[in-house]
Enzyme design. Sequence first.
Site, PDB file in Angstrom:
ATOM      1  N   LYS A 203       0.806  -1.226   0.000  1.00  0.00           N
ATOM      2  CA  LYS A 203       0.000   0.000   0.000  1.00  0.00           C
ATOM      3  C   LYS A 203       0.837   1.272   0.000  1.00  0.00           C
ATOM      4  O   LYS A 203       2.016   1.259   0.330  1.00  0.00           O
ATOM      5  CB  LYS A 203      -0.980  -0.041   1.170  1.00  0.00           C
ATOM      6  CG  LYS A 203      -2.164  -0.943   0.812  1.00  0.00           C
ATOM      7  CD  LYS A 203      -3.381  -0.740   1.653  1.00  0.00           C
ATOM      8  CE  LYS A 203      -4.510  -1.584   1.059  1.00  0.00           C
ATOM      9  NZ  LYS A 203      -5.658  -1.695   1.934  1.00  0.00           N
ATOM     10  N   ARG A 237      -4.571 -10.039   3.998  1.00  0.00           N
ATOM     11  CA  ARG A 237      -4.840  -9.951   2.558  1.00  0.00           C
ATOM     12  C   ARG A 237      -3.557  -9.468   1.886  1.00  0.00           C
ATOM     13  O   ARG A 237      -3.077  -8.370   2.181  1.00  0.00           O
ATOM     14  CB  ARG A 237      -5.986  -8.968   2.325  1.00  0.00           C
ATOM     15  CG  ARG A 237      -6.416  -8.813   0.868  1.00  0.00           C
ATOM     16  CD  ARG A 237      -7.534  -7.779   0.774  1.00  0.00           C
ATOM     17  NE  ARG A 237      -7.997  -7.602  -0.590  1.00  0.00           N
ATOM     18  CZ  ARG A 237      -7.396  -6.851  -1.498  1.00  0.00           C
ATOM     19  NH1 ARG A 237      -6.305  -6.175  -1.183  1.00  0.00           N
ATOM     20  NH2 ARG A 237      -7.889  -6.750  -2.711  1.00  0.00           N
TER      21      ARG A 237
END
Length: 265
Positions: A203, A237
Amino acid sequence: MGVLNVTPDSFSDGGRFVSHDAAIARAEHLLACGADLIDVGGESTRPGAAPVTTDEELERVLPVVMELLRRGALVSIDTSKPAVMQACIAAGVHMVNDVYALRAAGAVETVAASQVAVCLMHMQGEPRTMQREPRYADVVAEVREFLGGRVAACRQAGIEPSRMLIDPGFGFGKTLDHNLALLRDLARVDVGGLPMLVGLSRKSMLATLLGRPVEQRLAGSLALALAAIEGGARIIRCHDVAETVDAVRVWAAFRGETGRKPSGG
Ligand code: 7PJ
């Protein structure tokens, strides 16, 4: 949970797995690396990403979902559209993963009428604009309150808590400081002891922290994954499954827990 994007525009692996065979091969690779669950997504939630129609999204995800189910995989569908949820539930999917936490009209009812699990994620704003100026007085308390409200709404509609997971939604309407505050205090995001799923892999907080492009964020992603495990996260995830499973197993051993067997069984 291994990420399988079947979108032409996802930020980290966009366009690489759009063809059906390539998507299935990628999923098989994630499973071989030790993923317990494949999260199939057909609409990018990247800030500024173009929205897709229901038909387009279904065309992307449904053939892949059906083939993975046929092969015996556990499959999660990453969508916010009730019609996509419905079609994938009918196909036999095991979980709905919704970054809108079932706030679209009809979404709660769709999941309530099924037996599937659901992951309820926190997001401030909407993907197109969420990173413009996210603001919180107390990010941890606000995320917990939001998730508590969504869990209550789902219970009211008849979704048993045993089917629910929560997710603080790292990067969804959050600055680096918000993300770090959440991670530091993750155990306080508790909603009735429901299991927590987190997505931190590759991210943009790692771009801010490390100044690295998306393909050079593995080490940073592993550090974040372990921090999340330490805060109580139960499902990670991620894109780099083999490396993440290794990191989590070593952490589990350090913690005195039995790590997963090398066979991935
Ligand atoms: C997440 C997600 C996440 C859940 C995405 C990306 C952006 N679903 N879908 N949690 N992120 N539940 O992979 O960076 O954090 S898409």
